[in-house]
Design a protein around this motif. Structure first.
Motif, mmCIF file in Angstrom:
data_model
loop_
_atom_site.group_PDB
_atom_site.id
_atom_site.type_symbol
_atom_site.label_atom_id
_atom_site.label_comp_id
_atom_site.label_asym_id
_atom_site.label_seq_id
_atom_site.Cartn_x
_atom_site.Cartn_y
_atom_site.Cartn_z
ATOM 1 N N THR A 365 0.724 -1.244 -0.058
ATOM 2 C CA THR A 365 -0.037 -0.013 -0.025
ATOM 3 C C THR A 365 0.786 1.194 -0.181
ATOM 4 N N ASN A 366 0.224 2.323 -0.532
ATOM 5 C CA ASN A 366 0.821 3.795 -0.461
ATOM 6 C C ASN A 366 0.470 4.427 0.571
ATOM 7 N N SER A 367 -0.298 3.751 1.616
ATOM 8 C CA SER A 367 -0.829 4.529 2.734
ATOM 9 C C SER A 367 -0.802 3.754 4.034
ATOM 10 N N ASN A 368 -1.436 3.766 4.889
ATOM 11 C CA ASN A 368 -1.317 3.419 6.477
ATOM 12 C C ASN A 368 -1.662 1.951 6.514
ATOM 13 N N ARG A 369 -1.003 1.211 7.352
ATOM 14 C CA ARG A 369 -1.416 -0.126 7.774
ATOM 15 C C ARG A 369 -2.003 0.236 9.382
ATOM 16 N N ILE A 370 -3.062 -0.029 9.652
ATOM 17 C CA ILE A 370 -3.578 0.028 10.925
ATOM 18 C C ILE A 370 -4.053 -1.303 11.447
ATOM 19 N N ALA A 371 -3.667 -1.707 12.587
ATOM 20 C CA ALA A 371 -4.080 -2.945 13.411
ATOM 21 C C ALA A 371 -4.975 -2.750 14.536
ATOM 22 N N VAL A 372 -6.198 -3.101 14.499
ATOM 23 C CA VAL A 372 -7.031 -3.176 15.399
ATOM 24 C C VAL A 372 -7.308 -4.339 16.163
ATOM 25 N N LEU A 373 -6.690 -4.270 17.449
ATOM 26 C CA LEU A 373 -6.868 -5.858 18.129
ATOM 27 C C LEU A 373 -7.571 -5.647 19.317
ATOM 28 N N GLY A 374 -8.630 -6.721 19.687
ATOM 29 C CA GLY A 374 -9.244 -7.085 20.729
ATOM 30 C C GLY A 374 -8.558 -8.209 21.690
ATOM 31 N N ASP A 375 -9.154 -8.198 22.863
ATOM 32 C CA ASP A 375 -8.545 -9.288 23.761
ATOM 33 C C ASP A 375 -8.308 -10.822 23.253
ATOM 34 N N MET A 376 -7.482 -11.343 23.556
ATOM 35 C CA MET A 376 -7.416 -12.854 23.288
ATOM 36 C C MET A 376 -7.728 -13.639 24.492
ATOM 37 N N PHE A 377 -8.858 -14.265 24.432
ATOM 38 C CA PHE A 377 -9.332 -14.969 25.536
ATOM 39 C C PHE A 377 -8.569 -16.688 25.961
ATOM 40 N N GLU A 378 -8.862 -16.989 27.257
ATOM 41 C CA GLU A 378 -8.595 -18.237 27.641
ATOM 42 C C GLU A 378 -6.931 -18.642 27.534
ATOM 43 N N LEU A 379 -6.400 -17.256 28.379
ATOM 44 C CA LEU A 379 -4.949 -17.360 28.356
ATOM 45 C C LEU A 379 -4.432 -17.502 29.702
ATOM 46 N N GLY A 380 -5.505 -17.324 30.708
ATOM 47 C CA GLY A 380 -5.204 -17.798 32.200
ATOM 48 C C GLY A 380 -4.364 -16.569 32.750
ATOM 49 N N GLU A 381 -3.456 -17.322 33.421
ATOM 50 C CA GLU A 381 -2.539 -16.449 34.415
ATOM 51 C C GLU A 381 -1.456 -15.776 33.372
ATOM 52 N N LEU A 382 -1.427 -16.350 32.007
ATOM 53 C CA LEU A 382 -0.493 -15.697 31.108
ATOM 54 C C LEU A 382 -1.244 -14.556 30.463
ATOM 55 N N SER A 383 -2.284 -14.217 30.600
ATOM 56 C CA SER A 383 -3.105 -13.151 29.890
ATOM 57 C C SER A 383 -2.321 -11.940 29.605
ATOM 58 N N GLU A 384 -1.660 -11.133 30.676
ATOM 59 C CA GLU A 384 -1.053 -10.195 30.626
ATOM 60 C C GLU A 384 0.058 -9.919 30.038
ATOM 61 N N LYS A 385 0.903 -10.922 30.171
ATOM 62 C CA LYS A 385 2.229 -11.575 29.404
ATOM 63 C C LYS A 385 2.016 -11.585 28.253
ATOM 64 N N GLU A 386 1.054 -12.427 27.577
ATOM 65 C CA GLU A 386 0.749 -12.788 26.103
ATOM 66 C C GLU A 386 0.332 -11.524 25.552
ATOM 67 N N HIS A 387 -0.520 -10.693 26.080
ATOM 68 C CA HIS A 387 -0.805 -9.481 25.322
ATOM 69 C C HIS A 387 0.237 -8.343 25.207
ATOM 70 N N GLY A 388 1.198 -8.362 26.265
ATOM 71 C CA GLY A 388 2.116 -7.528 25.909
ATOM 72 C C GLY A 388 3.160 -7.918 25.106
#
Length: 469
Positions: A365-388
């Motif tokens: 593209t000659n323009s922008n790439r935009i990533a829109v991301l929502g939560d990933m579920f069922e990661l348990g105690e690793l949720s914060e780490k994996e999202h980071g």
């Protein structure tokens, strides 16, 4: 999926004689001479003369609808013993097969019914790409064979048994996707479906809340290998996956495939076009995919390998794969007002999120790439780490210009991206505010990835944006 004949190859009386299933019948025994027309667990969609199986789950109880089902003309029901003891006397109509547990009964009956048919079954599981691979494989096989497959992603302890009830003598093979989020579930599904062939797409960080680690994921998915080893089956092994490559099953036959490591069937990536669609070479055939995402070459190669093993000509496989369209909300490219929206809203986990991010980075593209991301579920105690970790990962792609997040855990994604030096990072609490922001920054030739777990319903962002552009 092949259309089921009006009557199934099973009589009502057989339900009383299934090994391991204790059944008491109360009703009109004249029905024993009749063949069953089908099974249903949904009072809203049940067809005339189907048996209603009253399943009790964590958040629902089908027994509440037994009266409604009988009033609407479906008088044959599978119910629990406890429910019948408490409620049975109030019904003056109806025929009841009474069991200890209705879900177990559904599974036992399905296994019994599957064993009536001497046709092969292919089971497909894995962390990512199960449904796409199942659809690709089925499309390839349908060029020559009559195929039964799971509708949609009905791949769990209820969906697989219901799928197998659609078996009939006109079919040549069944392709069953198997999903799981707890250990033991793949083993149970394999016992029901009795697969002759098995394929694990990959091992990734999905359902870590229940599996605990990647090793736990592998142990759960490889229950399919264990079944094939014990039952002289054939395993299709993706040797590009680090877990699968070093854990080759001792099945009667093993077919290894991949792009990066030595295999029985080796593919070669040729190029990726401006739409993120890959072309690859295998067995002398150059295949150009219509579906976006370089990761889909692994799914396509799996379909090629299965098709060739089951007698489909390579040129037919090539034609099918080159015309394969993505399922709804899976790497679906929507073009509107000069924008390209990569609608990948069906589900998300760390591995599939990385692949989607990689895909838009490769699209031209000659323009922008935009990533829109929502939560990933069922990661348990690793949720914060994996999202980071996803935030750090996306920050490494200097050609992705905006990161927009939504959800409790995705805030860790945006924070990690900012800390890694990424500019234009915003987090939102409400979808309508997010959509308004997207409209304010969108311009011609932008590429917008929209992705999140199923429970995030990120398709609402896609629809909301399309409505106001």
């Amino acid at each position: 999926m092949s259309e089921r004949k009006l009557n199934m190859n099973i009589f009502y009386q057989e339900l009383l004689n299934i090994q391991g299933l204790e059944v008491e019948f109360i009703g009109n025994s004249q029905i024993f001479k009749e063949s069953i027309r089908g099974f249903s667990i949904n009072s809203k969609t049940i067809q005339p003369d189907e048996i209603f199986v009253a399943i009790k789950g964590d958040n629902f109880d089908g027994h509440k609808f037994v009266g409604e089902v009988i009033e609407n003309g479906n008088e044959i029901n599978v119910v629990s013993r406890q429910w019948y003891q408490e409620n049975g006397k109030q019904f003056f109509r109806g025929n009841f097969f009474i069991v200890k547990n209705t879900l177990t009964a559904l599974q036992k009956i399905s296994q019994y019914y599957r064993l009536k048919f001497d046709i092969p079954v292919l089971a497909i599981t894995g962390s990512n790409g199960k449904t796409t691979t199942k659809e690709m494989v089925s499309a390839v096989l349908e060029t020559k064979l009559n195929v039964l497959k799971n509708p949609g992603n009905l791949n769990n302890h209820i969906g697989v048994p219901l799928t197998l009830f659609s078996l009939n003598e006109n079919q040549d093979i069944a392709v069953t996707e198997m999903g799981a989020n707890h250990k033991g579930e793949i083993a149970a599904l394999a016992e029901i479906a009795q697969p002759d062939y098995g394929l694990i797409t990959n091992i990734g960080p999905a359902h870590l809340e229940f599996f605990g680690s990647l090793e736990g994921v592998f142990q759960a998915k490889s229950e399919l290998w264990s079944f094939l080893e014990k039952n002289s089956g054939c395993a299709f092994v993706n040797v590009d996956d680090p877990f699968l490559a070093v854990n080759i099953p001792a099945a009667k036959k093993v077919v290894k495939y991949g792009f990066e490591n030595d295999a029985d069937v080796t593919g070669k990536l040729l190029n990726i076009d401006e739409q993120g669609r890959a072309a690859f070479l295998v067995a002398g055939e150059e295949i150009k995919l219509k579906i976006a995402g370089v990761h889909n070459i692994n799914n396509a190669l799996a379909a090629f390998v299965v098709g060739r093993e089951l007698g489909i000509e390579p040129e037919k496989i090539k034609h099918v794969l080159e015309n394969f369209e993505p399922a709804d909300k899976r790497m679906e490219i929507v073009k509107i007002k000069g924008l390209r929206i990569v609608n990948d809203c069906y589900n998300s986990n760390p591995a599939s999120a990385r692949k989607a991010i990689q895909t838009i980075s490769q699209m031209q593209t000659n323009s922008n790439r935009i990533a829109v991301l929502g939560d990933m579920f069922e990661l348990g105690e690793l949720s914060e780490k994996e999202h980071g970790v996803i935030g750090e990962y996306i920050a490494d792609f200097k050609n992705i210009n905006y990161l927009v997040t939504i959800g409790k855990y995705s805030e860790f994604t945006s924070k990690a991206a900012e800390e890694s030096g990424m500019q234009n990072v915003l987090h939102f609490e409400k979808k309508d505010e997010l959509v308004k922001y997207l409209k304010s920054i969108c311009k011609f030739d932008d590429i917008i990835l929209i992705k999140g777990s199923r429970g995030m319903k990120m398709e609402e962002v896609t629809k909301g944006l399309m409505a106001i552009l």
